[in-house]
Design a protein around this motif. Structure first.
Motif, PDB file in Angstrom:
ATOM      1  N   UNK A   5      17.515  16.992 -12.754  1.00  0.00           N
ATOM      2  CA  UNK A   5      16.848  17.748 -11.938  1.00  0.00           C
ATOM      3  C   UNK A   5      15.013  17.239 -12.285  1.00  0.00           C
ATOM      4  N   UNK A   6      14.570  17.345 -13.295  1.00  0.00           N
ATOM      5  CA  UNK A   6      13.207  17.138 -13.649  1.00  0.00           C
ATOM      6  C   UNK A   6      13.105  16.164 -14.716  1.00  0.00           C
ATOM      7  N   UNK A   7      12.521  14.960 -14.816  1.00  0.00           N
ATOM      8  CA  UNK A   7      11.684  14.698 -13.592  1.00  0.00           C
ATOM      9  C   UNK A   7      12.584  13.806 -12.517  1.00  0.00           C
ATOM     10  N   UNK A   8      13.941  13.355 -12.804  1.00  0.00           N
ATOM     11  CA  UNK A   8      14.691  12.338 -11.727  1.00  0.00           C
ATOM     12  C   UNK A   8      14.495  13.070 -10.313  1.00  0.00           C
ATOM     13  N   UNK A   9      15.148  14.322 -10.242  1.00  0.00           N
ATOM     14  CA  UNK A   9      15.278  15.016  -9.116  1.00  0.00           C
ATOM     15  C   UNK A   9      14.221  15.367  -8.315  1.00  0.00           C
ATOM     16  N   UNK A  10      13.110  15.875  -8.925  1.00  0.00           N
ATOM     17  CA  UNK A  10      11.697  15.964  -8.317  1.00  0.00           C
ATOM     18  C   UNK A  10      11.076  14.693  -7.821  1.00  0.00           C
ATOM     19  N   UNK A  11      11.133  13.851  -8.518  1.00  0.00           N
ATOM     20  CA  UNK A  11      10.419  12.434  -8.528  1.00  0.00           C
ATOM     21  C   UNK A  11      10.901  11.985  -7.195  1.00  0.00           C
ATOM     22  N   UNK A  12      12.453  11.808  -7.310  1.00  0.00           N
ATOM     23  CA  UNK A  12      12.988  11.248  -6.109  1.00  0.00           C
ATOM     24  C   UNK A  12      12.615  11.886  -4.709  1.00  0.00           C
ATOM     25  N   UNK A  13      12.544  13.247  -4.780  1.00  0.00           N
ATOM     26  CA  UNK A  13      12.242  14.072  -3.629  1.00  0.00           C
ATOM     27  C   UNK A  13      10.889  13.731  -3.075  1.00  0.00           C
ATOM     28  N   UNK A  14      10.041  13.888  -3.944  1.00  0.00           N
ATOM     29  CA  UNK A  14       8.537  13.629  -3.775  1.00  0.00           C
ATOM     30  C   UNK A  14       8.268  12.082  -3.177  1.00  0.00           C
ATOM     31  N   UNK A  15       8.978  11.238  -3.851  1.00  0.00           N
ATOM     32  CA  UNK A  15       8.884   9.650  -3.235  1.00  0.00           C
ATOM     33  C   UNK A  15       9.316   9.673  -2.153  1.00  0.00           C
ATOM     34  N   UNK A  16      10.725  10.261  -1.703  1.00  0.00           N
ATOM     35  CA  UNK A  16      11.317  10.324  -0.459  1.00  0.00           C
ATOM     36  C   UNK A  16      10.311  10.969   0.670  1.00  0.00           C
ATOM     37  N   UNK A  17       9.727  12.102   0.277  1.00  0.00           N
ATOM     38  CA  UNK A  17       8.759  12.768   1.274  1.00  0.00           C
ATOM     39  C   UNK A  17       7.665  11.631   1.703  1.00  0.00           C
ATOM     40  N   UNK A  42       0.868  -1.249  -0.097  1.00  0.00           N
ATOM     41  CA  UNK A  42      -0.101   0.005   0.029  1.00  0.00           C
ATOM     42  C   UNK A  42       0.834   1.402   0.041  1.00  0.00           C
ATOM     43  N   UNK A  43       2.007   1.279   0.608  1.00  0.00           N
ATOM     44  CA  UNK A  43       2.747   2.363   0.704  1.00  0.00           C
ATOM     45  C   UNK A  43       3.289   2.492  -0.458  1.00  0.00           C
ATOM     46  N   UNK A  44       3.990   1.600  -1.176  1.00  0.00           N
ATOM     47  CA  UNK A  44       4.456   1.732  -2.484  1.00  0.00           C
ATOM     48  C   UNK A  44       3.725   2.269  -3.475  1.00  0.00           C
ATOM     49  N   UNK A  45       2.219   1.958  -3.412  1.00  0.00           N
ATOM     50  CA  UNK A  45       1.284   2.449  -4.444  1.00  0.00           C
ATOM     51  C   UNK A  45       0.945   3.623  -4.108  1.00  0.00           C
ATOM     52  N   UNK A  46       0.819   4.030  -2.878  1.00  0.00           N
ATOM     53  CA  UNK A  46       0.523   5.347  -2.575  1.00  0.00           C
ATOM     54  C   UNK A  46       1.351   6.392  -2.897  1.00  0.00           C
ATOM     55  N   UNK A  47       2.816   5.877  -2.544  1.00  0.00           N
ATOM     56  CA  UNK A  47       3.876   6.883  -3.073  1.00  0.00           C
ATOM     57  C   UNK A  47       3.869   7.162  -4.280  1.00  0.00           C
ATOM     58  N   UNK A  48       3.807   6.086  -4.955  1.00  0.00           N
ATOM     59  CA  UNK A  48       3.996   6.377  -6.605  1.00  0.00           C
ATOM     60  C   UNK A  48       2.836   7.266  -7.075  1.00  0.00           C
ATOM     61  N   UNK A  49       1.611   7.037  -6.829  1.00  0.00           N
ATOM     62  CA  UNK A  49       0.634   7.854  -7.298  1.00  0.00           C
ATOM     63  C   UNK A  49       0.704   9.234  -6.757  1.00  0.00           C
ATOM     64  N   UNK A  50       1.096   9.451  -5.585  1.00  0.00           N
ATOM     65  CA  UNK A  50       1.263  10.881  -5.048  1.00  0.00           C
ATOM     66  C   UNK A  50       2.515  11.654  -5.840  1.00  0.00           C
ATOM     67  N   UNK A  51       3.612  10.839  -6.107  1.00  0.00           N
ATOM     68  CA  UNK A  51       4.708  11.371  -6.840  1.00  0.00           C
ATOM     69  C   UNK A  51       4.319  11.957  -8.187  1.00  0.00           C
ATOM     70  N   UNK A  52       3.411  11.179  -8.923  1.00  0.00           N
ATOM     71  CA  UNK A  52       3.287  11.394 -10.058  1.00  0.00           C
ATOM     72  C   UNK A  52       2.060  12.532 -10.046  1.00  0.00           C
ATOM     73  N   UNK A  53       1.129  12.465  -9.226  1.00  0.00           N
ATOM     74  CA  UNK A  53      -0.137  13.449  -8.898  1.00  0.00           C
ATOM     75  C   UNK A  53       0.490  14.831  -8.738  1.00  0.00           C
ATOM     76  N   UNK A  54       1.085  14.762  -7.690  1.00  0.00           N
ATOM     77  CA  UNK A  54       1.740  16.063  -7.124  1.00  0.00           C
ATOM     78  C   UNK A  54       2.601  16.770  -8.645  1.00  0.00           C
ATOM     79  N   UNK A  55       3.486  16.041  -9.038  1.00  0.00           N
ATOM     80  CA  UNK A  55       4.224  16.419 -10.579  1.00  0.00           C
ATOM     81  C   UNK A  55       3.270  16.974 -11.239  1.00  0.00           C
ATOM     82  N   UNK A  56       2.143  16.313 -11.809  1.00  0.00           N
ATOM     83  CA  UNK A  56       1.252  16.756 -12.729  1.00  0.00           C
ATOM     84  C   UNK A  56       0.521  18.051 -12.255  1.00  0.00           C
TER      85      UNK A  56
END
Length: 260
Positions: A145-157, A25-39
């Motif tokens: 920086x984008x998308x790798x850096x931002x994706x990494x920071x969001x997923x880490x958060x 559940x954590x992995x699924x939620x983390x990936x969803x939020x990372x993509x959603x916030x990026x969009x």
């Protein structure tokens, strides 16, 4: 043949169904939020990579094995940025794609080992920079920086929040070093010492996917259980002397011997 195939299965530590569900559940939620916030941050855009595939591999580490040295914050941020830089550079300088991919992967791993930010999904980041196609190549160093850096920071958060909210300490911090004479190091006088463990790990000579301090804690707990199993219900009172003999520091040695 079947017995041989069973030996190929990794000997993973026992994990409860609750922990399996928590990680998934954590992995699924983390990936969803990372993509959603990026969009949300970019708005509706076309032909722009919002979520790179290596984040899927990073999510396995951050949510399923958050105690691993490969899943710590510096590992994902440092590893992905280093691999991105190496991959983009290799793609620009080496015209043959597969040669560039090999160079990017090898150099990225070497640098991650030196910088202590080894993160397996970062190898995929390096390959994505080389083989990701026109959309990735058009980004140039912006890919880092984008998308790798931002994706990494969001997923880490997401991992920081989710793991701690679900009872998993993250990140794993190294314990404060004990000072000489610290009574907390009395455990070194029984069983193995910290220096013994360090010597064995040095002799082992391979990267281990477990934190050194966590390994020591597990071994000491196993050692304690072994003592309890062998001694049974023996208490300190069973082995302590009841008629205690005491002498002063200035008592002559002969007088002390006469008390025995």
């Amino acid at each position: 043949m079947l017995a041989f195939l069973k030996r190929l299965l990794p000997a993973l530590t026992p994990v409860s169904n609750v922990e399996r569900l928590r990680a998934a559940c954590g992995a699924g939620l983390g990936l969803f939020l990372t993509g959603f916030i990026t969009q949300l941050a970019l708005g509706p855009v076309d032909n722009l990579v919002l979520l790179v595939a290596p984040m899927g591999a990073s999510s396995v580490l951050l949510f399923a094995v958050p105690s691993s040295p490969l899943a710590q914050p510096w590992s994902i941020i440092g590893g992905n940025l280093v691999a991105g830089l190496v991959g983009v550079t290799a793609g620009m300088l080496i015209p043959h794609p597969y040669l560039a991919a090999g160079v990017a992967g090898g150099v990225a791993i070497g640098l991650m080992l030196v910088l202590r930010c080894l993160h397996p999904p970062s190898g995929a980041v390096a390959l994505t920079a080389v083989l990701g196609g026109p959309a990735i190549h058009a980004l140039g160093y912006q890919f880092v920086l984008w998308p790798v850096g931002i994706n990494s920071l969001l997923l880490l958060g997401c991992a920081l929040a989710y793991n701690n909210l679900t009872g998993r300490r993250y990140p794993h911090l190294a314990p404060v070093a004990a000072v000489p004479g610290d009574p907390g190091r009395a455990k070194d006088r029984v069983g193995f010492s910290a220096a013994d463990l360090d010597a064995v790990l040095k002799q082992y000579g391979e990267v281990m996917d477990i934190d050194r301090n966590a390994l020591e804690a597990i071994l000491r707990q196993a050692q304690t259980r072994g003592y309890l199993r062998r001694t049974g219900e023996i208490t300190c009172g069973d082995i302590m002397t009841r008629n205690v003999l005491a002498v002063a520091p200035e008592t002559p040695l002969r007088a002390a011997l006469d008390l025995l």
